[in-house]
Design a protein around this motif. Structure first.
Motif, PDB file in Angstrom:
ATOM      1  N   LEU A 150      -7.603  -0.463   8.944  1.00 55.81           N
ATOM      2  CA  LEU A 150      -8.440   0.736   8.891  1.00 55.81           C
ATOM      3  C   LEU A 150      -7.968   1.572   7.708  1.00 55.81           C
ATOM      4  O   LEU A 150      -6.794   1.943   7.622  1.00 55.81           O
ATOM      5  CB  LEU A 150      -8.311   1.529  10.190  1.00 55.81           C
ATOM      6  N   PHE A 151      -8.888   1.906   6.806  1.00 54.14           N
ATOM      7  CA  PHE A 151      -8.524   2.597   5.571  1.00 54.14           C
ATOM      8  C   PHE A 151      -8.659   4.111   5.756  1.00 54.14           C
ATOM      9  O   PHE A 151      -9.735   4.623   6.053  1.00 54.14           O
ATOM     10  CB  PHE A 151      -9.388   2.095   4.416  1.00 54.14           C
ATOM     11  N   LEU A 152      -7.530   4.807   5.554  1.00 51.45           N
ATOM     12  CA  LEU A 152      -7.492   6.259   5.719  1.00 51.45           C
ATOM     13  C   LEU A 152      -7.799   6.991   4.432  1.00 51.45           C
ATOM     14  O   LEU A 152      -8.232   8.143   4.467  1.00 51.45           O
ATOM     15  CB  LEU A 152      -6.099   6.693   6.213  1.00 51.45           C
ATOM     16  N   GLU A 153      -7.521   6.372   3.305  1.00 50.04           N
ATOM     17  CA  GLU A 153      -7.726   7.036   2.013  1.00 50.04           C
ATOM     18  C   GLU A 153      -7.972   5.999   0.941  1.00 50.04           C
ATOM     19  O   GLU A 153      -7.492   4.869   1.030  1.00 50.04           O
ATOM     20  CB  GLU A 153      -6.502   7.881   1.663  1.00 50.04           C
ATOM     21  N   ARG A 154      -8.753   6.394  -0.058  1.00 51.66           N
ATOM     22  CA  ARG A 154      -8.991   5.524  -1.215  1.00 51.66           C
ATOM     23  C   ARG A 154      -9.189   6.402  -2.432  1.00 51.66           C
ATOM     24  O   ARG A 154      -9.988   7.343  -2.409  1.00 51.66           O
ATOM     25  CB  ARG A 154     -10.226   4.648  -0.985  1.00 51.66           C
ATOM     26  N   LEU A 155      -8.466   6.107  -3.491  1.00 52.90           N
ATOM     27  CA  LEU A 155      -8.635   6.767  -4.780  1.00 52.90           C
ATOM     28  C   LEU A 155      -9.163   5.736  -5.762  1.00 52.90           C
ATOM     29  O   LEU A 155      -8.649   4.626  -5.832  1.00 52.90           O
ATOM     30  CB  LEU A 155      -7.302   7.330  -5.280  1.00 52.90           C
ATOM     31  N   SER A 156     -10.174   6.109  -6.542  1.00 53.99           N
ATOM     32  CA  SER A 156     -10.800   5.146  -7.445  1.00 53.99           C
ATOM     33  C   SER A 156     -11.067   5.783  -8.800  1.00 53.99           C
ATOM     34  O   SER A 156     -11.563   6.915  -8.886  1.00 53.99           O
ATOM     35  CB  SER A 156     -12.125   4.631  -6.867  1.00 53.99           C
ATOM     36  N   HIS A 157     -10.731   5.051  -9.844  1.00 52.53           N
ATOM     37  CA  HIS A 157     -11.062   5.477 -11.200  1.00 52.53           C
ATOM     38  C   HIS A 157     -12.540   5.212 -11.444  1.00 52.53           C
ATOM     39  O   HIS A 157     -13.091   4.214 -10.953  1.00 52.53           O
ATOM     40  CB  HIS A 157     -10.208   4.696 -12.205  1.00 52.53           C
ATOM     41  N   PRO A 158     -13.224   6.090 -12.215  1.00 49.66           N
ATOM     42  CA  PRO A 158     -14.661   5.883 -12.456  1.00 49.66           C
ATOM     43  C   PRO A 158     -15.005   4.535 -13.069  1.00 49.66           C
ATOM     44  O   PRO A 158     -16.099   4.015 -12.845  1.00 49.66           O
ATOM     45  CB  PRO A 158     -15.023   7.030 -13.412  1.00 49.66           C
ATOM     46  N   GLU A 159     -14.093   3.951 -13.819  1.00 51.61           N
ATOM     47  CA  GLU A 159     -14.371   2.681 -14.476  1.00 51.61           C
ATOM     48  C   GLU A 159     -13.681   1.507 -13.784  1.00 51.61           C
ATOM     49  O   GLU A 159     -13.569   0.420 -14.351  1.00 51.61           O
ATOM     50  CB  GLU A 159     -13.932   2.749 -15.942  1.00 51.61           C
ATOM     51  N   ALA A 160     -13.228   1.713 -12.562  1.00 47.72           N
ATOM     52  CA  ALA A 160     -12.526   0.652 -11.828  1.00 47.72           C
ATOM     53  C   ALA A 160     -13.476  -0.472 -11.456  1.00 47.72           C
ATOM     54  O   ALA A 160     -14.700  -0.295 -11.389  1.00 47.72           O
ATOM     55  CB  ALA A 160     -11.885   1.223 -10.572  1.00 47.72           C
ATOM     56  N   GLY A 161     -12.890  -1.630 -11.179  1.00 50.75           N
ATOM     57  CA  GLY A 161     -13.678  -2.798 -10.818  1.00 50.75           C
ATOM     58  C   GLY A 161     -14.163  -2.767  -9.384  1.00 50.75           C
ATOM     59  O   GLY A 161     -14.122  -1.741  -8.702  1.00 50.75           O
ATOM     60  N   ALA A 162     -14.604  -3.920  -8.906  1.00 54.09           N
ATOM     61  CA  ALA A 162     -15.219  -4.027  -7.584  1.00 54.09           C
ATOM     62  C   ALA A 162     -14.209  -3.751  -6.471  1.00 54.09           C
ATOM     63  O   ALA A 162     -13.034  -4.075  -6.586  1.00 54.09           O
ATOM     64  CB  ALA A 162     -15.811  -5.421  -7.407  1.00 54.09           C
ATOM     65  N   ASN A 163     -14.715  -3.146  -5.391  1.00 56.74           N
ATOM     66  CA  ASN A 163     -13.887  -2.876  -4.215  1.00 56.74           C
ATOM     67  C   ASN A 163     -14.808  -2.529  -3.054  1.00 56.74           C
ATOM     68  O   ASN A 163     -15.572  -1.561  -3.131  1.00 56.74           O
ATOM     69  CB  ASN A 163     -12.926  -1.721  -4.483  1.00 56.74           C
ATOM     70  N   ILE A 164     -14.743  -3.274  -1.953  1.00 54.64           N
ATOM     71  CA  ILE A 164     -15.639  -3.011  -0.831  1.00 54.64           C
ATOM     72  C   ILE A 164     -15.003  -2.132   0.238  1.00 54.64           C
ATOM     73  O   ILE A 164     -15.684  -1.704   1.167  1.00 54.64           O
ATOM     74  CB  ILE A 164     -16.121  -4.325  -0.172  1.00 54.64           C
TER      75      ILE A 164
ATOM     76  N   GLY B  46       8.488  -8.354   0.771  1.00 56.85           N
ATOM     77  CA  GLY B  46       8.136  -6.938   0.850  1.00 56.85           C
ATOM     78  C   GLY B  46       6.916  -6.567   0.041  1.00 56.85           C
ATOM     79  O   GLY B  46       6.671  -5.383  -0.217  1.00 56.85           O
ATOM     80  N   VAL B  47       6.126  -7.555  -0.356  1.00 61.93           N
ATOM     81  CA  VAL B  47       4.924  -7.309  -1.147  1.00 61.93           C
ATOM     82  C   VAL B  47       4.008  -8.519  -1.015  1.00 61.93           C
ATOM     83  O   VAL B  47       4.482  -9.632  -0.723  1.00 61.93           O
ATOM     84  CB  VAL B  47       5.280  -7.064  -2.643  1.00 61.93           C
ATOM     85  N   VAL B  48       2.720  -8.295  -1.200  1.00 64.36           N
ATOM     86  CA  VAL B  48       1.781  -9.409  -1.282  1.00 64.36           C
ATOM     87  C   VAL B  48       0.883  -9.204  -2.493  1.00 64.36           C
ATOM     88  O   VAL B  48       0.468  -8.076  -2.791  1.00 64.36           O
ATOM     89  CB  VAL B  48       0.924  -9.548   0.003  1.00 64.36           C
ATOM     90  N   VAL B  49       0.621 -10.277  -3.206  1.00 66.61           N
ATOM     91  CA  VAL B  49      -0.379 -10.319  -4.275  1.00 66.61           C
ATOM     92  C   VAL B  49      -1.419 -11.336  -3.835  1.00 66.61           C
ATOM     93  O   VAL B  49      -1.106 -12.521  -3.678  1.00 66.61           O
ATOM     94  CB  VAL B  49       0.255 -10.711  -5.626  1.00 66.61           C
ATOM     95  N   ALA B  50      -2.638 -10.856  -3.603  1.00 66.09           N
ATOM     96  CA  ALA B  50      -3.663 -11.687  -2.960  1.00 66.09           C
ATOM     97  C   ALA B  50      -4.915 -11.751  -3.822  1.00 66.09           C
ATOM     98  O   ALA B  50      -5.825 -10.931  -3.680  1.00 66.09           O
ATOM     99  CB  ALA B  50      -3.999 -11.120  -1.577  1.00 66.09           C
ATOM    100  N   PRO B  51      -4.996 -12.731  -4.727  1.00 64.75           N
ATOM    101  CA  PRO B  51      -6.187 -12.848  -5.578  1.00 64.75           C
ATOM    102  C   PRO B  51      -7.372 -13.436  -4.822  1.00 64.75           C
ATOM    103  O   PRO B  51      -7.245 -14.436  -4.109  1.00 64.75           O
ATOM    104  CB  PRO B  51      -5.724 -13.783  -6.699  1.00 64.75           C
ATOM    105  N   GLY B  52      -8.519 -12.791  -4.955  1.00 65.23           N
ATOM    106  CA  GLY B  52      -9.769 -13.351  -4.466  1.00 65.23           C
ATOM    107  C   GLY B  52      -9.920 -13.433  -2.972  1.00 65.23           C
ATOM    108  O   GLY B  52     -10.783 -14.163  -2.488  1.00 65.23           O
ATOM    109  N   THR B  53      -9.133 -12.689  -2.200  1.00 67.69           N
ATOM    110  CA  THR B  53      -9.223 -12.824  -0.745  1.00 67.69           C
ATOM    111  C   THR B  53     -10.352 -12.001  -0.142  1.00 67.69           C
ATOM    112  O   THR B  53     -10.872 -12.335   0.920  1.00 67.69           O
ATOM    113  CB  THR B  53      -7.898 -12.428  -0.069  1.00 67.69           C
ATOM    114  N   VAL B  54     -10.731 -10.902  -0.802  1.00 68.11           N
ATOM    115  CA  VAL B  54     -11.840 -10.076  -0.329  1.00 68.11           C
ATOM    116  C   VAL B  54     -13.036 -10.188  -1.258  1.00 68.11           C
ATOM    117  O   VAL B  54     -14.178 -10.280  -0.821  1.00 68.11           O
ATOM    118  CB  VAL B  54     -11.404  -8.601  -0.188  1.00 68.11           C
ATOM    119  N   GLU B  55     -12.769 -10.191  -2.574  1.00 66.46           N
ATOM    120  CA  GLU B  55     -13.811 -10.400  -3.575  1.00 66.46           C
ATOM    121  C   GLU B  55     -13.256 -11.327  -4.645  1.00 66.46           C
ATOM    122  O   GLU B  55     -12.103 -11.180  -5.076  1.00 66.46           O
ATOM    123  CB  GLU B  55     -14.259  -9.073  -4.189  1.00 66.46           C
ATOM    124  N   ALA B  56     -14.077 -12.249  -5.085  1.00 64.97           N
ATOM    125  CA  ALA B  56     -13.609 -13.267  -6.025  1.00 64.97           C
ATOM    126  C   ALA B  56     -13.120 -12.667  -7.334  1.00 64.97           C
ATOM    127  O   ALA B  56     -12.257 -13.244  -8.000  1.00 64.97           O
ATOM    128  CB  ALA B  56     -14.731 -14.271  -6.298  1.00 64.97           C
TER     129      ALA B  56
END
Length: 250
Positions: A114-128, A188-198
């Protein structure tokens, strides 16, 4: 609590009414609401009238209803989510300064992130991901961190499936997912390419309070972006958030 003829308690019916609203469906008629909540029309209209009367719902000029400000007010009173968000937000802003993409804060809630907060740059890429929205634990980077540190019963339940594919990179094999969760706990970290959006890569780290993982701070980067700067920024943000939580513990 009085029950309906179907055996549902009143509080259950109220929750079903509120759950008909979503980020895409913010306004609806009482009849539409009743149909989506699986309630008789008379029950839906009566509940809507009562919830409007106390400010939990609001009506517009066309007599459609939306979630009311009173619900927002009550939800924030003494909220642990508010305390977490206040502790994390200044440090999420620092992550944004570094990555200029998306930075998010998520918690484990009913076997989902459950997402409590999201900050996004105006030119940022895809994010659902959206504030107050949910993503599967096994797909999102924040969800993977939360699942890795969840109670073993939660992990067993999620691993038992189904593990639906959200994107081509989503881990749907329970054996591979279990190995990935063990590696997340180690690293202590995960890098997950393409798991939500390709086209995107999720990066996430845990946030602890009194030793227990209570949240994940994550970043969403373009698929081809190197993750190292995001990992450093996220780890610094998590450490600073943990310090803020300690300093402001009730």
């Amino acid at each position: 609590m009085a029950n309906s003829p179907s055996g549902d308690a009143m509080i259950t019916r109220v929750v079903r009414v509120l759950e008909t609203f979503s980020a895409e469906r913010t306004v609806q008629s009482a009849s539409e609401l009743g149909r989506r909540a699986g309630l008789p029309s008379s029950t839906a209209h009566r509940l809507v009238d009562e919830l409007v009367a106390v400010g939990i719902l609001e009506r517009d000029d066309e007599r459609r209803v939306r979630l009311g400000m009173r619900l927002w007010e009550l939800a924030l009173r003494g909220s642990t989510a508010l305390r977490l968000r206040q502790a994390a937000l200044p440090h999420m802003e620092e992550v944004q300064r570094v990555i200029r993409q998306h930075t998010q804060l998520a918690v484990l809630e009913q076997d989902a992130a459950l997402f409590l907060e999201r900050l996004s740059h105006p030119e940022a890429g895809a994010n659902i991901a959206r504030i107050a929205g949910r993503l599967p634990l096994h797909a999102s980077s924040a969800g993977l961190v939360l699942l890795a540190h969840a109670d073993p019963a939660v992990r067993a339940r999620v691993l038992a499936g189904p593990l639906g594919a959200v994107a081509p990179g989503t881990i749907t094999d329970p054996v591979r997912l279990d190995r990935t969760l063990a590696e997340i706990r180690r690293a202590g970290v995960v890098v997950a390419p393409g798991t939500v959006e390709a086209v995107s890569t999720g990066v996430a780290v845990p946030v602890r309070d009194s030793g227990a993982v209570i949240a994940a701070i994550s970043a969403v980067l373009p698929r081809d972006a190197p993750p190292e700067a995001a990992v450093r920024a996220l780890r610094a943000a998590a450490a600073a958030t943990e310090a803020a939580l300690r300093d402001n513990r009730p």
